[in-house]
Design a protein around this motif. Structure first.
Motif, PDB file in Angstrom:
ATOM      1  N   TYR A 230       0.831  -1.208   0.000  1.00  0.00           N
ATOM      2  CA  TYR A 230       0.000   0.000   0.000  1.00  0.00           C
ATOM      3  C   TYR A 230       0.867   1.260   0.000  1.00  0.00           C
ATOM      4  N   ASN A 231       1.846   1.306   0.882  1.00  0.00           N
ATOM      5  CA  ASN A 231       2.710   2.489   0.975  1.00  0.00           C
ATOM      6  C   ASN A 231       3.491   2.711  -0.313  1.00  0.00           C
ATOM      7  N   ASP A 232       3.977   1.627  -0.903  1.00  0.00           N
ATOM      8  CA  ASP A 232       4.722   1.733  -2.161  1.00  0.00           C
ATOM      9  C   ASP A 232       3.803   2.229  -3.280  1.00  0.00           C
ATOM     10  N   LEU A 233       2.579   1.743  -3.274  1.00  0.00           N
ATOM     11  CA  LEU A 233       1.602   2.140  -4.288  1.00  0.00           C
ATOM     12  C   LEU A 233       1.279   3.628  -4.191  1.00  0.00           C
ATOM     13  N   ILE A 234       1.084   4.114  -2.984  1.00  0.00           N
ATOM     14  CA  ILE A 234       0.770   5.532  -2.788  1.00  0.00           C
ATOM     15  C   ILE A 234       1.952   6.400  -3.203  1.00  0.00           C
ATOM     16  N   ASP A 235       3.158   5.943  -2.901  1.00  0.00           N
ATOM     17  CA  ASP A 235       4.355   6.681  -3.308  1.00  0.00           C
ATOM     18  C   ASP A 235       4.419   6.805  -4.828  1.00  0.00           C
ATOM     19  N   HIS A 236       4.152   5.707  -5.529  1.00  0.00           N
ATOM     20  CA  HIS A 236       4.138   5.739  -6.991  1.00  0.00           C
ATOM     21  C   HIS A 236       3.029   6.667  -7.503  1.00  0.00           C
ATOM     22  N   LEU A 237       1.896   6.630  -6.837  1.00  0.00           N
ATOM     23  CA  LEU A 237       0.759   7.442  -7.261  1.00  0.00           C
ATOM     24  C   LEU A 237       1.109   8.924  -7.254  1.00  0.00           C
ATOM     25  N   TYR A 238       1.761   9.383  -6.203  1.00  0.00           N
ATOM     26  CA  TYR A 238       2.090  10.801  -6.094  1.00  0.00           C
ATOM     27  C   TYR A 238       3.194  11.224  -7.064  1.00  0.00           C
ATOM     28  N   ASN A 239       3.874  10.253  -7.655  1.00  0.00           N
ATOM     29  CA  ASN A 239       4.933  10.572  -8.614  1.00  0.00           C
ATOM     30  C   ASN A 239       4.488  10.424 -10.063  1.00  0.00           C
ATOM     31  N   CYS A 240       3.232  10.057 -10.282  1.00  0.00           N
ATOM     32  CA  CYS A 240       2.731   9.922 -11.652  1.00  0.00           C
ATOM     33  C   CYS A 240       2.584  11.298 -12.295  1.00  0.00           C
ATOM     34  N   THR A 241       3.004  11.410 -13.552  1.00  0.00           N
ATOM     35  CA  THR A 241       2.951  12.699 -14.248  1.00  0.00           C
ATOM     36  C   THR A 241       2.060  12.653 -15.484  1.00  0.00           C
ATOM     37  N   GLY A 242       1.202  11.670 -15.579  1.00  0.00           N
ATOM     38  CA  GLY A 242       0.294  11.571 -16.712  1.00  0.00           C
ATOM     39  C   GLY A 242      -0.458  10.253 -16.650  1.00  0.00           C
ATOM     40  N   MET A 243      -1.434  10.094 -17.533  1.00  0.00           N
ATOM     41  CA  MET A 243      -2.275   8.908 -17.500  1.00  0.00           C
ATOM     42  C   MET A 243      -1.502   7.640 -17.839  1.00  0.00           C
ATOM     43  N   GLU A 244      -0.518   7.738 -18.720  1.00  0.00           N
ATOM     44  CA  GLU A 244       0.259   6.544 -19.055  1.00  0.00           C
ATOM     45  C   GLU A 244       1.035   6.045 -17.847  1.00  0.00           C
ATOM     46  N   GLU A 245       1.622   6.974 -17.098  1.00  0.00           N
ATOM     47  CA  GLU A 245       2.326   6.572 -15.878  1.00  0.00           C
ATOM     48  C   GLU A 245       1.351   6.043 -14.839  1.00  0.00           C
ATOM     49  N   LEU A 246       0.185   6.658 -14.749  1.00  0.00           N
ATOM     50  CA  LEU A 246      -0.825   6.183 -13.800  1.00  0.00           C
ATOM     51  C   LEU A 246      -1.210   4.741 -14.121  1.00  0.00           C
ATOM     52  N   LYS A 247      -1.352   4.462 -15.395  1.00  0.00           N
ATOM     53  CA  LYS A 247      -1.703   3.108 -15.817  1.00  0.00           C
ATOM     54  C   LYS A 247      -0.608   2.116 -15.437  1.00  0.00           C
ATOM     55  N   LYS A 248       0.632   2.475 -15.735  1.00  0.00           N
ATOM     56  CA  LYS A 248       1.762   1.560 -15.525  1.00  0.00           C
ATOM     57  C   LYS A 248       2.142   1.432 -14.054  1.00  0.00           C
ATOM     58  N   ASP A 249       2.157   2.553 -13.337  1.00  0.00           N
ATOM     59  CA  ASP A 249       2.699   2.566 -11.976  1.00  0.00           C
ATOM     60  C   ASP A 249       1.642   2.502 -10.881  1.00  0.00           C
ATOM     61  N   PHE A 250       0.360   2.600 -11.267  1.00  0.00           N
ATOM     62  CA  PHE A 250      -0.700   2.513 -10.263  1.00  0.00           C
ATOM     63  C   PHE A 250      -1.728   1.439 -10.603  1.00  0.00           C
ATOM     64  N   MET A 251      -2.324   1.536 -11.787  1.00  0.00           N
ATOM     65  CA  MET A 251      -3.409   0.619 -12.122  1.00  0.00           C
ATOM     66  C   MET A 251      -2.932  -0.833 -12.198  1.00  0.00           C
ATOM     67  N   VAL A 252      -1.752  -1.049 -12.747  1.00  0.00           N
ATOM     68  CA  VAL A 252      -1.233  -2.423 -12.832  1.00  0.00           C
ATOM     69  C   VAL A 252      -0.865  -2.967 -11.451  1.00  0.00           C
ATOM     70  N   PRO A 253      -0.029  -2.264 -10.669  1.00  0.00           N
ATOM     71  CA  PRO A 253       0.371  -2.841  -9.378  1.00  0.00           C
ATOM     72  C   PRO A 253      -0.710  -2.862  -8.302  1.00  0.00           C
ATOM     73  N   VAL A 254      -1.801  -2.093  -8.461  1.00  0.00           N
ATOM     74  CA  VAL A 254      -2.850  -2.140  -7.443  1.00  0.00           C
ATOM     75  C   VAL A 254      -3.448  -3.543  -7.353  1.00  0.00           C
ATOM     76  N   ARG A 255      -3.241  -4.333  -8.392  1.00  0.00           N
ATOM     77  CA  ARG A 255      -3.720  -5.721  -8.397  1.00  0.00           C
ATOM     78  C   ARG A 255      -3.071  -6.545  -7.281  1.00  0.00           C
ATOM     79  N   MET A 256      -1.851  -6.166  -6.873  1.00  0.00           N
ATOM     80  CA  MET A 256      -1.188  -6.899  -5.792  1.00  0.00           C
ATOM     81  C   MET A 256      -1.881  -6.682  -4.457  1.00  0.00           C
ATOM     82  N   LEU A 257      -2.576  -5.563  -4.335  1.00  0.00           N
ATOM     83  CA  LEU A 257      -3.273  -5.240  -3.096  1.00  0.00           C
ATOM     84  C   LEU A 257      -4.741  -5.642  -3.157  1.00  0.00           C
ATOM     85  N   ILE A 258      -5.359  -5.375  -4.297  1.00  0.00           N
ATOM     86  CA  ILE A 258      -6.763  -5.725  -4.511  1.00  0.00           C
ATOM     87  C   ILE A 258      -6.823  -6.572  -5.780  1.00  0.00           C
ATOM     88  N   PRO A 259      -6.789  -7.882  -5.658  1.00  0.00           N
ATOM     89  CA  PRO A 259      -6.790  -8.730  -6.857  1.00  0.00           C
ATOM     90  C   PRO A 259      -8.007  -8.449  -7.742  1.00  0.00           C
TER      91      PRO A 259
END
Length: 265
Positions: free
Chosen positions: A16-45
């Motif tokens: 969760y903490n790693d995910l939030i850290d990545h979220l605050y560093n996203c600079t566009g929708m492509e990064e949000l997709k790669k660095d948030f939407m994909v790894p959130v699956r590890m927390l919420i399958p």
């Protein structure tokens, strides 16, 4: 056994903490997709994940008068789910939970909590959009900033994965608080990128720039250094400098500063 459960909880919160850290560093929708939407699956399958961006000017008072509730291009993981969400966008007004999710405050909905299996799986909207993907349950979170709906994050599970549980809802609600804060910045960055790209294309056509010169101009207008441009383009710093000299000559300016003054948005 108790120790194992505690370890799992600790691992979840580390993710969760790693995910939030990545979220605050996203600079566009492509990064949000790669660095948030994909790894959130590890927390919420989940099986599928999407973000639908709200159309301009949409609020809860306009739902009954409009069919264009969302922008036409959904962001999906995996990409193969795009077709399902495009179908949904066409018929979103038929969604029985639409009034709950489209409001001036963030809302979390788990469909299995409020709809029976028959209501979820036998409706016309489900058959048209999701039946071929075997969708069984959905969680939706409305992304809201300053009482304005920006988009909807949805997680989907198939029948074999079962329904979302209270832990899943807890984590999505917690993540959503941060998503609300960072999403306006992400949208603004995407708009700025889009505006810059259109401007670069205009400059390219006007001044007859080469493909490489156009690429470098785009990076300059995004405040890249020569070293960063070289790394991004896979060329040497000396080659970058030569391209910049040719670029400045074609544009009729003597320095980066003049280029910024004349062309930077």
């Amino acid at each position: 056994m108790e120790r194992r459960e505690n370890t799992m909880e600790k691992n979840q919160f580390l993710i969760y903490n790693d995910l939030i850290d990545h979220l605050y560093n996203c600079t566009g929708m492509e990064e949000l997709k790669k660095d948030f939407m994909v790894p959130v699956r590890m927390l919420i399958p989940y099986t599928y994940c999407s973000i639908l961006l709200a159309a301009e000017g949409i609020d809860s008072s306009s739902l009954a008068q409009t069919e264009n509730l969302y922008q036409p291009e959904p962001v999906c993981v995996p990409d193969t789910f795009v077709e399902a969400e495009k179908r949904y966008i066409q018929r979103a007004a038929q969604d029985p939970v639409l009034w709950l999710i489209h409001g001036n405050e963030s809302t979390l909905i788990c469909e299995s909590e409020i709809l029976s299996e028959k209501e979820r799986l036998e409706g016309e909207l489900h058959r048209y959009c999701y039946e071929s993907y075997d969708i069984y349950d959905t969680m939706q979170y409305s992304i809201v900033a300053k009482h304005h709906l920006l988009g909807v994050l949805s997680l989907f599970r198939t029948r074999i994965d079962g329904c979302f549980q209270s832990d899943d809802m807890f984590f999505l609600r917690s993540i959503g608080v941060h998503l609300n804060k960072v999403f306006p910045k992400i949208l603004a960055a995407d708009r700025e990128q889009s505006t810059t790209l259109r401007t670069v294309e205009d400059i390219r056509q006007m001044h007859g720039l080469t493909v490489r010169e156009t690429q470098i101009l785009e990076k300059i207008l995004q405040f890249y250094s020569n070293e960063e441009i070289a790394e991004e383009c896979g060329i040497s710093s000396l080659t970058v400098q030569k391209h910049i000299q040719n670029l400045l000559r074609k544009l009729g300016v003597g320095s980066r500063l003049e280029l910024f003054r004349q062309y930077c948005i």
